[in-house]
Design an enzyme around this catalytic site. Structure first.
Site, PDB file in Angstrom:
ATOM      1  N   ASP A 104     -21.044  22.390   9.421  1.00 60.12           N
ATOM      2  CA  ASP A 104     -21.146  21.028   8.887  1.00 60.12           C
ATOM      3  C   ASP A 104     -22.283  20.262   9.558  1.00 60.12           C
ATOM      4  O   ASP A 104     -22.483  19.080   9.305  1.00 60.12           O
ATOM      5  CB  ASP A 104     -19.823  20.264   9.052  1.00 60.12           C
ATOM      6  CG  ASP A 104     -19.354  20.180  10.496  1.00 60.12           C
ATOM      7  OD1 ASP A 104     -19.920  20.876  11.365  1.00 60.12           O
ATOM      8  OD2 ASP A 104     -18.414  19.413  10.767  1.00 60.12           O
TER       9      ASP A 104
ATOM     10  N   HIS B 189     -25.859  16.253  11.303  1.00 64.09           N
ATOM     11  CA  HIS B 189     -27.038  16.081  12.170  1.00 64.09           C
ATOM     12  C   HIS B 189     -28.364  16.235  11.441  1.00 64.09           C
ATOM     13  O   HIS B 189     -29.402  15.889  11.981  1.00 64.09           O
ATOM     14  CB  HIS B 189     -27.022  17.114  13.318  1.00 64.09           C
ATOM     15  CG  HIS B 189     -25.746  17.162  14.095  1.00 64.09           C
ATOM     16  ND1 HIS B 189     -25.315  18.286  14.772  1.00 64.09           N
ATOM     17  CD2 HIS B 189     -24.798  16.221  14.321  1.00 64.09           C
ATOM     18  CE1 HIS B 189     -24.155  18.044  15.352  1.00 64.09           C
ATOM     19  NE2 HIS B 189     -23.811  16.793  15.098  1.00 64.09           N
TER      20      HIS B 189
ATOM     21  N   ASP C  36     -31.199  20.468  13.217  1.00 68.43           N
ATOM     22  CA  ASP C  36     -30.328  21.301  14.041  1.00 68.43           C
ATOM     23  C   ASP C  36     -30.664  22.787  13.897  1.00 68.43           C
ATOM     24  O   ASP C  36     -30.391  23.570  14.794  1.00 68.43           O
ATOM     25  CB  ASP C  36     -28.857  21.099  13.633  1.00 68.43           C
ATOM     26  CG  ASP C  36     -28.098  20.235  14.624  1.00 68.43           C
ATOM     27  OD1 ASP C  36     -28.769  19.442  15.326  1.00 68.43           O
ATOM     28  OD2 ASP C  36     -26.856  20.340  14.701  1.00 68.43           O
TER      29      ASP C  36
ATOM     30  N   TRP D 157     -10.844  16.785  13.225  1.00 74.79           N
ATOM     31  CA  TRP D 157     -11.980  16.631  14.140  1.00 74.79           C
ATOM     32  C   TRP D 157     -11.722  15.265  14.803  1.00 74.79           C
ATOM     33  O   TRP D 157     -11.990  14.231  14.167  1.00 74.79           O
ATOM     34  CB  TRP D 157     -13.281  16.585  13.372  1.00 74.79           C
ATOM     35  CG  TRP D 157     -14.030  17.821  12.977  1.00 74.79           C
ATOM     36  CD1 TRP D 157     -15.352  18.044  13.232  1.00 74.79           C
ATOM     37  CD2 TRP D 157     -13.599  18.970  12.215  1.00 74.79           C
ATOM     38  NE1 TRP D 157     -15.744  19.249  12.684  1.00 74.79           N
ATOM     39  CE2 TRP D 157     -14.694  19.842  12.064  1.00 74.79           C
ATOM     40  CE3 TRP D 157     -12.377  19.370  11.668  1.00 74.79           C
ATOM     41  CZ2 TRP D 157     -14.611  21.060  11.393  1.00 74.79           C
ATOM     42  CZ3 TRP D 157     -12.298  20.579  10.999  1.00 74.79           C
ATOM     43  CH2 TRP D 157     -13.391  21.404  10.871  1.00 74.79           C
TER      44      TRP D 157
ATOM     45  N   TYR E 218     -12.622  12.497  16.931  1.00 72.58           N
ATOM     46  CA  TYR E 218     -13.857  12.060  17.590  1.00 72.58           C
ATOM     47  C   TYR E 218     -13.769  10.583  17.978  1.00 72.58           C
ATOM     48  O   TYR E 218     -13.843   9.705  17.104  1.00 72.58           O
ATOM     49  CB  TYR E 218     -15.048  12.222  16.640  1.00 72.58           C
ATOM     50  CG  TYR E 218     -15.545  13.633  16.434  1.00 72.58           C
ATOM     51  CD1 TYR E 218     -14.899  14.723  17.003  1.00 72.58           C
ATOM     52  CD2 TYR E 218     -16.685  13.861  15.675  1.00 72.58           C
ATOM     53  CE1 TYR E 218     -15.366  16.011  16.807  1.00 72.58           C
ATOM     54  CE2 TYR E 218     -17.171  15.148  15.479  1.00 72.58           C
ATOM     55  CZ  TYR E 218     -16.507  16.220  16.038  1.00 72.58           C
ATOM     56  OH  TYR E 218     -16.987  17.482  15.846  1.00 72.58           O
TER      57      TYR E 218
ATOM     58  N   ARG F  55     -15.282   7.213  18.778  1.00 74.01           N
ATOM     59  CA  ARG F  55     -16.609   6.679  18.401  1.00 74.01           C
ATOM     60  C   ARG F  55     -16.574   5.157  18.356  1.00 74.01           C
ATOM     61  O   ARG F  55     -15.529   4.550  18.141  1.00 74.01           O
ATOM     62  CB  ARG F  55     -17.004   7.128  17.003  1.00 74.01           C
ATOM     63  CG  ARG F  55     -17.496   8.536  16.862  1.00 74.01           C
ATOM     64  CD  ARG F  55     -18.875   8.743  17.492  1.00 74.01           C
ATOM     65  NE  ARG F  55     -19.369  10.076  17.192  1.00 74.01           N
ATOM     66  CZ  ARG F  55     -18.959  11.182  17.800  1.00 74.01           C
ATOM     67  NH1 ARG F  55     -18.047  11.124  18.737  1.00 74.01           N
ATOM     68  NH2 ARG F  55     -19.489  12.361  17.466  1.00 74.01           N
TER      69      ARG F  55
ATOM     70  N   LYS G 224      -9.580  19.480  16.849  1.00 73.04           N
ATOM     71  CA  LYS G 224     -10.832  19.920  17.456  1.00 73.04           C
ATOM     72  C   LYS G 224     -11.317  18.839  18.406  1.00 73.04           C
ATOM     73  O   LYS G 224     -11.467  17.671  18.012  1.00 73.04           O
ATOM     74  CB  LYS G 224     -11.868  20.162  16.379  1.00 73.04           C
ATOM     75  CG  LYS G 224     -13.238  20.448  16.898  1.00 73.04           C
ATOM     76  CD  LYS G 224     -14.174  20.729  15.743  1.00 73.04           C
ATOM     77  CE  LYS G 224     -15.585  20.826  16.226  1.00 73.04           C
ATOM     78  NZ  LYS G 224     -16.108  19.512  16.607  1.00 73.04           N
TER      79      LYS G 224
ATOM     80  N   SER H 119     -14.923  22.515  20.919  1.00 78.36           N
ATOM     81  CA  SER H 119     -16.193  22.755  20.226  1.00 78.36           C
ATOM     82  C   SER H 119     -17.263  23.203  21.211  1.00 78.36           C
ATOM     83  O   SER H 119     -17.128  23.049  22.433  1.00 78.36           O
ATOM     84  CB  SER H 119     -16.628  21.514  19.475  1.00 78.36           C
ATOM     85  OG  SER H 119     -16.859  20.498  20.384  1.00 78.36           O
TER      86      SER H 119
ATOM     87  N   GLY I 233     -20.526  26.583  16.748  1.00 81.02           N
ATOM     88  CA  GLY I 233     -21.508  26.758  15.691  1.00 81.02           C
ATOM     89  C   GLY I 233     -22.889  27.065  16.228  1.00 81.02           C
ATOM     90  O   GLY I 233     -23.351  28.203  16.193  1.00 81.02           O
TER      91      GLY I 233
HETATM   92  O1  LIG Z   1     -18.109  20.607  13.382  1.00 79.54           O
HETATM   93  C1  LIG Z   1     -18.730  21.312  14.154  1.00 79.54           C
HETATM   94  C2  LIG Z   1     -18.519  21.224  15.537  1.00 79.54           C
HETATM   95  O2  LIG Z   1     -19.003  20.013  16.031  1.00 79.54           O
HETATM   96  C3  LIG Z   1     -18.958  22.331  16.414  1.00 79.54           C
HETATM   97  O3  LIG Z   1     -20.290  22.583  16.250  1.00 79.54           O
HETATM   98  P1  LIG Z   1     -21.191  22.997  17.483  1.00 79.54           P
HETATM   99  O4  LIG Z   1     -20.550  24.181  18.139  1.00 79.54           O
HETATM  100  O5  LIG Z   1     -22.508  23.330  16.885  1.00 79.54           O
HETATM  101  O6  LIG Z   1     -21.210  21.817  18.384  1.00 79.54           O
END
Ligand SMILES: O=C[C@H](O)COP(=O)(O)O
Length: 314
Positions: free
Chosen positions: A56, A61, A65, A180, A182, A184, A216, A257, A286
């Protein structure tokens, strides 16, 4: 320093290690149980652990990325990695799911991300609008949906209400929900920042309170002088902080993550090991995977799989 000035340092385990949530001990509808069983025992390490490949980042981003590994701009690259690396699932949004899942149908489980945003606007009033729903997930054969909740944002009233509707749809369709979680917004910035133990620990508890099946989270950093008490006075190391947030997530399974790419393969494997030792059910890495040249990404994936199977299996 007299006794009253001693920093507060409660035992993060309260003498008891939190057991990793196990499917057979959870109260779930049949649909959720079947889908979670597929993710936990029929794909990935197949032993109750989760290794999820998220995609995602293009939305969240932007294309930049992918610049360190332009090959990954071709969505077939992470899909092929997810399939050949035997991941538990690939997590992505509706556009990629509709364009690519047919080609890979039956070879990799899908976690359909329902909401998201770009990072072009600043995060002071972060809100993550929905662009898909649980019916889309059913239509696409997904085994879970993903939902970003911006905890502490001035718009959290909207976010929490939106999450309520998703949770109810998930209950109706027997669809597991991955939050997720987060922290913020300007309030969290004023209270130490989104990465602190205070913020991540609160996020873990919110996921449990609002009804997520899986949450997450990010690895919690030490708190700072802006963090509220008692967190400001805690003096816990990384392992203790990780265990604390896993405990706050209760019966909600925790995924940590990956964050920005670390070029050191050993460091990535050790990080996953640390997360698993803290009681996490798995990881969602990711960029640390698909930003590597393909053979290295596959090799690193296999090392993580081997470690998860040999040390954390059921
Ligand atoms: O949604 C994706 C996550 O934020 C993990 O991605 P990443 O391992 O690239 O930080």
């Amino acid at each position: 320093m007299n006794r009253q000035e001693q920093p507060v340092r409660p035992n993060p385990d309260h003498g008891v290690r939190t057991p990793r949530p196990r499917l057979e001990n959870l109260s779930l509808s049949l649909g959720k149980r079947v889908r979670l069983h597929r993710l936990l025992y029929a794909s990935g390490p197949k032993n109750g652990n989760l290794l999820v490949l998220p995609l995602d980042q293009g939305l969240e981003h932007g294309p930049a990325d992918f610049f360190p590994n332009p090959a990954a701009l071709n969505t077939d690259y992470p899909f092929r990695l997810a399939v050949e690396g035997n991941y538990s699932a690939i997590a992505l949004g509706i556009g990629l799911a509709e364009k690519y899942m047919e080609q890979y149908a039956g070879t990799i489980p899908l976690i359909l991300k329902l909401n998201g945003k770009t990072n072009i606007a600043d995060d002071a009033e972060a809100v993550s609008p929905m662009f898909a729903n649980v019916e889309d997930a059913v239509r696409l054969g997904a085994d879970a949906v993903g939902y970003t909740l911006y905890i502490g944002s001035p718009r959290q009233d909207h976010e929490i209400l939106q999450f309520q509707r998703v949770r109810q749809d998930c209950a109706r369709f027997g669809m597991p929900i991955v939050m997720w979680a987060y922290p913020r917004g300007r309030a969290i910035d004023a209270k130490g920042g989104k990465g602190t133990l205070y913020a991540q620990d609160y996020a873990a508890r919110v996921a449990e309170e609002l009804g997520a099946d899986i949450v997450k989270l990010h690895e919690p950093e030490a708190d700072n002088e802006r963090s509220p008490e008692p967190y400001r006075s805690l003096r816990e190391d990384t392992a203790e902080r990780l265990r604390r947030v896993v405990r706050s997530a209760g019966k909600t399974m925790v995924l940590f993550s990956g964050g920005e790419k670390n070029d050191d393969d050993d460091a990535v494997v050790n990080k996953v090991k640390l997360y698993m030792e803290s009681g996490a059910t798995g990881v969602m890495f990711g960029r640390n995977m698909w930003l590597r040249p393909y053979d290295r990404a596959l090799g690193l994936t296999q090392r993580v799989q081997t470690m998860m199977k040999s040390r954390f299996g059921e």
